[in-house]
Design a protein around this motif. Structure first.
Motif, PDB file in Angstrom:
ATOM      1  N   ILE A  48       8.519 -95.331 -21.071  1.00 23.40           N
ATOM      2  CA  ILE A  48       8.370 -96.424 -22.051  1.00 23.40           C
ATOM      3  C   ILE A  48       7.616 -95.928 -23.279  1.00 23.40           C
ATOM      4  O   ILE A  48       6.952 -94.886 -23.255  1.00 23.40           O
ATOM      5  N   ASP A  49       7.727 -96.717 -24.344  1.00 22.36           N
ATOM      6  CA  ASP A  49       6.994 -96.466 -25.580  1.00 22.36           C
ATOM      7  C   ASP A  49       5.641 -97.167 -25.475  1.00 22.36           C
ATOM      8  O   ASP A  49       5.562 -98.406 -25.522  1.00 22.36           O
ATOM      9  N   ALA A  50       4.589 -96.402 -25.327  1.00 22.51           N
ATOM     10  CA  ALA A  50       3.265 -96.978 -25.112  1.00 22.51           C
ATOM     11  C   ALA A  50       2.749 -97.740 -26.321  1.00 22.51           C
ATOM     12  O   ALA A  50       1.766 -98.484 -26.208  1.00 22.51           O
ATOM     13  N   ASP A  51       3.383 -97.572 -27.479  1.00 25.30           N
ATOM     14  CA  ASP A  51       2.965 -98.306 -28.668  1.00 25.30           C
ATOM     15  C   ASP A  51       3.674 -99.649 -28.816  1.00 25.30           C
ATOM     16  O   ASP A  51       3.406-100.387 -29.769  1.00 25.30           O
ATOM     17  N   LYS A  52       4.568 -99.942 -27.876  1.00 27.32           N
ATOM     18  CA  LYS A  52       5.303-101.214 -27.926  1.00 27.32           C
ATOM     19  C   LYS A  52       5.279-101.849 -26.537  1.00 27.32           C
ATOM     20  O   LYS A  52       6.278-101.860 -25.817  1.00 27.32           O
ATOM     21  N   VAL A  53       4.122-102.348 -26.176  1.00 23.96           N
ATOM     22  CA  VAL A  53       3.936-102.928 -24.845  1.00 23.96           C
ATOM     23  C   VAL A  53       3.426-104.360 -24.992  1.00 23.96           C
ATOM     24  O   VAL A  53       2.408-104.601 -25.655  1.00 23.96           O
ATOM     25  N   LEU A  89      11.926 -94.463 -27.209  1.00 24.98           N
ATOM     26  CA  LEU A  89      11.792 -94.990 -25.848  1.00 24.98           C
ATOM     27  C   LEU A  89      11.742 -96.506 -25.919  1.00 24.98           C
ATOM     28  O   LEU A  89      11.370 -97.096 -26.948  1.00 24.98           O
ATOM     29  N   PRO A  90      12.075 -97.173 -24.833  1.00 24.46           N
ATOM     30  CA  PRO A  90      12.134 -98.638 -24.875  1.00 24.46           C
ATOM     31  C   PRO A  90      10.748 -99.277 -24.889  1.00 24.46           C
ATOM     32  O   PRO A  90       9.777 -98.733 -24.331  1.00 24.46           O
ATOM     33  N   PRO A  91      10.638-100.443 -25.525  1.00 27.00           N
ATOM     34  CA  PRO A  91       9.412-101.231 -25.396  1.00 27.00           C
ATOM     35  C   PRO A  91       9.313-101.771 -23.968  1.00 27.00           C
ATOM     36  O   PRO A  91      10.322-101.863 -23.252  1.00 27.00           O
ATOM     37  N   LEU A  92       8.113-102.124 -23.580  1.00 25.49           N
ATOM     38  CA  LEU A  92       7.867-102.600 -22.214  1.00 25.49           C
ATOM     39  C   LEU A  92       7.283-103.999 -22.240  1.00 25.49           C
ATOM     40  O   LEU A  92       6.402-104.300 -23.039  1.00 25.49           O
ATOM     41  N   ALA A  98      -2.670-104.014 -14.298  1.00 25.30           N
ATOM     42  CA  ALA A  98      -1.620-104.182 -15.307  1.00 25.30           C
ATOM     43  C   ALA A  98      -1.699-103.050 -16.332  1.00 25.30           C
ATOM     44  O   ALA A  98      -0.673-102.485 -16.741  1.00 25.30           O
ATOM     45  N   SER A  99      -2.910-102.705 -16.726  1.00 26.92           N
ATOM     46  CA  SER A  99      -3.091-101.642 -17.710  1.00 26.92           C
ATOM     47  C   SER A  99      -2.751-100.270 -17.132  1.00 26.92           C
ATOM     48  O   SER A  99      -2.078 -99.452 -17.776  1.00 26.92           O
ATOM     49  N   ASN A 100      -3.206-100.002 -15.915  1.00 30.13           N
ATOM     50  CA  ASN A 100      -2.942 -98.701 -15.308  1.00 30.13           C
ATOM     51  C   ASN A 100      -1.471 -98.504 -14.983  1.00 30.13           C
ATOM     52  O   ASN A 100      -0.969 -97.377 -15.012  1.00 30.13           O
ATOM     53  N   GLY A 101      -0.773 -99.602 -14.687  1.00 32.02           N
ATOM     54  CA  GLY A 101       0.670 -99.497 -14.496  1.00 32.02           C
ATOM     55  C   GLY A 101       1.369 -99.048 -15.761  1.00 32.02           C
ATOM     56  O   GLY A 101       2.280 -98.211 -15.731  1.00 32.02           O
ATOM     57  N   VAL A 102       0.938 -99.586 -16.893  1.00 34.53           N
ATOM     58  CA  VAL A 102       1.495 -99.178 -18.183  1.00 34.53           C
ATOM     59  C   VAL A 102       1.216 -97.700 -18.442  1.00 34.53           C
ATOM     60  O   VAL A 102       2.116 -96.939 -18.855  1.00 34.53           O
ATOM     61  N   LYS A 103      -0.017 -97.275 -18.202  1.00 27.57           N
ATOM     62  CA  LYS A 103      -0.384 -95.871 -18.445  1.00 27.57           C
ATOM     63  C   LYS A 103       0.430 -94.936 -17.572  1.00 27.57           C
ATOM     64  O   LYS A 103       0.853 -93.860 -18.023  1.00 27.57           O
ATOM     65  N   TRP A 104       0.675 -95.335 -16.323  1.00 24.96           N
ATOM     66  CA  TRP A 104       1.465 -94.499 -15.422  1.00 24.96           C
ATOM     67  C   TRP A 104       2.914 -94.405 -15.898  1.00 24.96           C
ATOM     68  O   TRP A 104       3.499 -93.311 -15.931  1.00 24.96           O
ATOM     69  N   LEU A 105       3.489 -95.526 -16.302  1.00 23.11           N
ATOM     70  CA  LEU A 105       4.874 -95.525 -16.793  1.00 23.11           C
ATOM     71  C   LEU A 105       4.994 -94.679 -18.061  1.00 23.11           C
ATOM     72  O   LEU A 105       5.987 -93.960 -18.249  1.00 23.11           O
ATOM     73  N   ALA A 106       3.985 -94.770 -18.928  1.00 23.95           N
ATOM     74  CA  ALA A 106       4.012 -93.963 -20.152  1.00 23.95           C
ATOM     75  C   ALA A 106       3.892 -92.476 -19.823  1.00 23.95           C
ATOM     76  O   ALA A 106       4.575 -91.633 -20.425  1.00 23.95           O
ATOM     77  N   SER A 107       3.051 -92.146 -18.848  1.00 19.65           N
ATOM     78  CA  SER A 107       2.876 -90.731 -18.485  1.00 19.65           C
ATOM     79  C   SER A 107       4.143 -90.146 -17.876  1.00 19.65           C
ATOM     80  O   SER A 107       4.380 -88.933 -17.956  1.00 19.65           O
ATOM     81  N   GLU A 108       4.954 -90.995 -17.284  1.00 21.80           N
ATOM     82  CA  GLU A 108       6.223 -90.552 -16.702  1.00 21.80           C
ATOM     83  C   GLU A 108       7.338 -90.507 -17.738  1.00 21.80           C
ATOM     84  O   GLU A 108       8.468 -90.113 -17.421  1.00 21.80           O
ATOM     85  N   GLY A 154      17.494-104.195 -24.110  1.00 15.15           N
ATOM     86  CA  GLY A 154      16.871-102.922 -24.419  1.00 15.15           C
ATOM     87  C   GLY A 154      15.407-102.827 -24.079  1.00 15.15           C
ATOM     88  O   GLY A 154      14.766-101.811 -24.381  1.00 15.15           O
ATOM     89  N   PHE A 155      14.837-103.860 -23.466  1.00 16.91           N
ATOM     90  CA  PHE A 155      13.459-103.792 -22.999  1.00 16.91           C
ATOM     91  C   PHE A 155      13.424-103.178 -21.596  1.00 16.91           C
ATOM     92  O   PHE A 155      14.347-103.348 -20.801  1.00 16.91           O
ATOM     93  N   ALA A 156      12.340-102.502 -21.292  1.00 18.75           N
ATOM     94  CA  ALA A 156      11.983-102.224 -19.904  1.00 18.75           C
ATOM     95  C   ALA A 156      11.020-103.321 -19.455  1.00 18.75           C
ATOM     96  O   ALA A 156      10.287-103.889 -20.270  1.00 18.75           O
ATOM     97  N   VAL A 157      11.054-103.640 -18.156  1.00 20.62           N
ATOM     98  CA  VAL A 157      10.166-104.672 -17.610  1.00 20.62           C
ATOM     99  C   VAL A 157       9.427-104.085 -16.417  1.00 20.62           C
ATOM    100  O   VAL A 157      10.025-103.420 -15.560  1.00 20.62           O
ATOM    101  N   PHE A 158       8.135-104.328 -16.363  1.00 19.10           N
ATOM    102  CA  PHE A 158       7.323-103.941 -15.210  1.00 19.10           C
ATOM    103  C   PHE A 158       6.761-105.206 -14.592  1.00 19.10           C
ATOM    104  O   PHE A 158       5.929-105.896 -15.185  1.00 19.10           O
TER     105      PHE A 158
END
Length: 638
Positions: free
Chosen positions: A468-473, A391-394, A455-465, A421-425
């Protein structure tokens, strides 16, 4: 179609840092004088300077000031409209010395004001042969003094004080008969989006001040954009009932009267005639242009939505405005009747559809049964795909302000990442503008808490969907967004890397070492200082630097008066002592926000190199590697 498989982040892209900044211009401060449109354009070819233009009948830009000077005011440090056209005369604030210069019929510019005085938002009082301007006086010791003054256009250029007594003044507008001027004031600790006053000066026949009237208001309210119509009615925008909507001053009672009862945020407006106005407004993350019947309050949207729309300027038979879309940056549009068209697009990178990531507006849960907003940009490059089962880094992008906002306008800086190849939020955390006063106020006094949480909860939501790769944020931001970046690294464990552009690391230092406009802002965002010093200390990343274990890149202008360089230097030195991978790049001649193309190019390429080293890919192209320091060698023992 045949794709090349490559690691996310390592994709080759035609969108380079050089292509973004070497020809990336922007338009602002549209105004109509003598039925002619004028505007300011920041020019990459002029090393980021602001140049004044007018628009020809053929919709081409005619340059009026040289590339050697910058038309830019530093009142309140951020400035406001820096020029005025009055007949054949042009008046403008020169950035280098902040004097007002006059050009008369293509003559050589001549200064009409003194040193250590700054001006903005001047208007022409032709009846009294003078300019009325917001002035900021830096001649004394301590905070500069903001007032409203009249500058005589006789040979003496004598200045007369019209109003003083508040900490800040802005937005003067002269009545059609020249007998009154309306303007906005506010005082510490408020900001202009907190609690402001609408005042009117009434003049005697010789232009002296007869009296000053304050338009009544109940409770804290943000009043903006006073504007007289041709019949002398005074209109303004205010958030008496949560939303910045349109009001007028009732001619009989002198009290505010709501014109438009809509849950929208008006960004700009203009009065076409005594019956109609044109507004630019935001709702649910998108912008619209609409016509409003000023008598019946009927509102009719015109055309499609925009990512942003503002700077409405009314001419005799048309209306100009500035707008952007997800595929086009800021441009000038022309509205005639109910049809509009783009008539001027400043230079900028052209991004092919195959490399254009389309923003997806999202809402996500946060806080206690609350929501926040943002735009998600997936990777997009028709020539490449990521490796199977990856999955892409964010990159999380945090806007400044901190009560600013982001929108879905074409941002080549975002496309730089997504095409690789990055995702951006791009997050609009609680406190962002555009969602009403109540949402904006959620940041008070919770800065450093709700923005970091969102900012953190947005990442968690994107990862749950599964996006994105939650280990590369990574998280990045400038100014207030830089503070959120540093705080997120210090107080959350979601982010694996961060980039701070002139971010704030020590809130206590900032409280005593910043410019007047924001010197009491922290009273609202956190609480009064030093009474609440313990809270400042708790929320300052520098005091929890031991918790920062993710690599960090710091980028800083050495001439920054808003967030001084010592803020970045403090965090850099602390990370070196703790042996955390870090780099600090300082830029001479840059203030709060980088303007010189070469510096912006270096900053963006350094960021790409930094993420490559952190996330384990080799950036495509000839990218100079940023040198990370993992320990302060002076602290090491053999």
């Amino acid at each position: 179609m045949n794709y090349t498989t490559a690691a996310y982040g390592a994709w080759q892209s035609p969108i380079t840092a050089a292509s973004i900044f070497e020809a990336s211009d922007n338009v602002s401060y549209l105004s109509v004088e003598n039925n002619q449109l004028y505007f300011v354009e920041s020019k990459a070819s002029a090393n980021g300077k602001n140049v004044l233009f007018k628009l020809s009948p053929q919709n081409t830009a005619v340059q009026l000031t040289s590339n050697e000077e910058s038309v830019r005011s530093r009142v309140h440090e951020y400035g406001g409209r820096p020029y005025l056209v009055d007949g054949d005369d042009i008046y403008y604030s020169q950035f280098a010395d902040q004097k007002i210069y006059r050009i008369s019929q293509n003559s050589t510019p001549a200064a009409i004001t003194e040193q250590n005085l700054r001006y903005m938002e001047c208007i022409a009082d032709q009846k009294n042969n003078r300019l009325i301007c917001v002035r900021e006086d830096h001649r004394g010791i301590g905070e500069p003094i903001n007032t409203l003054v009249a500058i005589s256009l006789s040979d003496t250029n004598q200045e007369t004080l019209l109003f003083s007594g508040s900490d800040f003044v802005s937005a003067p507008h002269l009545s059609p008969d020249g007998n009154s001027v309306a303007f906005i004031t506010w005082s510490h600790p408020n900001m202009p989006w907190d609690d402001t006053q609408l005042r009117v000066i009434n003049f005697t026949e010789d232009g002296s001040v007869a009296n000053i009237v304050e338009v009544p208001q109940s409770g804290n309210v943000s009043i903006r954009l006073p504007h007289y119509s041709a019949d002398g009615t005074l209109y303004f925008v205010a958030d008496f009932e949560n939303w910045w909507t349109l009001y007028r001053v009732d001619t009989l009672s002198g009290k505010p009267q709501k014109v438009l009862d809509k849950e929208i945020e008006i960004n700009s407006y203009g009065i076409e005639d005594n019956n109609n106005g044109i507004i630019a407004y935001s709702k649910e993350g998108v912008d619209h242009i609409a016509r409003v019947n000023l008598a019946t309050a009927e509102m009719t949207n015109i055309g499609n939505t925009f990512s942003s729309a503002d700077s409405i300027s009314v001419a005799n038979d048309r209306v100009y405005f500035r707008a952007s879309t997800p595929s086009s940056g800021n441009a000038i549009y022309q509205l005639v009747d109910n049809s509009y068209e783009k008539i001027y697009q400043p230079s900028g990178p052209v991004i092919e559809k195959n490399f254009l990531s389309v923003p997806q507006p999202i809402e996500f849960p946060t806080g206690i049964n609350e929501i926040a907003y943002g735009f998600f940009y997936p990777p997009q490059n028709n020539d490449f795909t990521g490796a199977k089962d990856t999955l892409p880094p964010l990159i999380v992008k945090v806007h400044g302000g901190p009560v600013g906002a982001t929108d879905s306008s074409l941002n080549p800086g975002i496309q730089f990442w997504t095409s690789r190849g990055f995702a951006v939020f791009d997050v609009n955390h609680r406190g962002s503008t555009g969602y009403g006063r109540a949402f904006r106020k959620k940041l008070y006094p919770n800065w450093g808490l709700v923005d970091v949480e969102d900012a953190s909860n947005g990442v968690k939501w994107l990862a749950s969907e599964g996006f994105i790769d939650a280990d590369k944020v990574a998280i990045r931001g400038g100014s207030a967004g830089g503070y959120t970046t540093l705080a997120a690294l210090a107080f959350q464990n979601v982010f694996k890397a961060g980039t701070s552009y002139y971010g704030i690391s020590d809130l206590g230092v900032l409280a005593g070492d910043t410019h007047k406009f924001e010197s009491r802002y922290l009273d609202q965002l956190i609480g009064p200082y030093p009474e609440m010093k313990n809270i400042y200390d708790q929320r300052s990343p520098i005091n929890s630097v031991q918790n920062i274990t993710a690599p960090l890149l710091l980028l800083q202008g050495l001439d920054d008066k808003v967030v001084p360089p010592n803020q970045s230097e403090l965090i850099f030195n602390a990370l070196k002592e703790n042996c955390i991978d870090t780099a600090y790049i300082a830029f001479e001649g840059e203030g709060h926000g980088f303007r010189q193309p070469a510096n912006n190019i270096k900053a963006l390429n350094s960021e790409l190199s930094f993420y490559g080293q952190v996330f384990g890919f080799v950036a495509a192209g000839n990218i100079e590697a940023v040198q990370l320091i993992s320990c302060d060698s002076s602290k090491l023992v053999d």
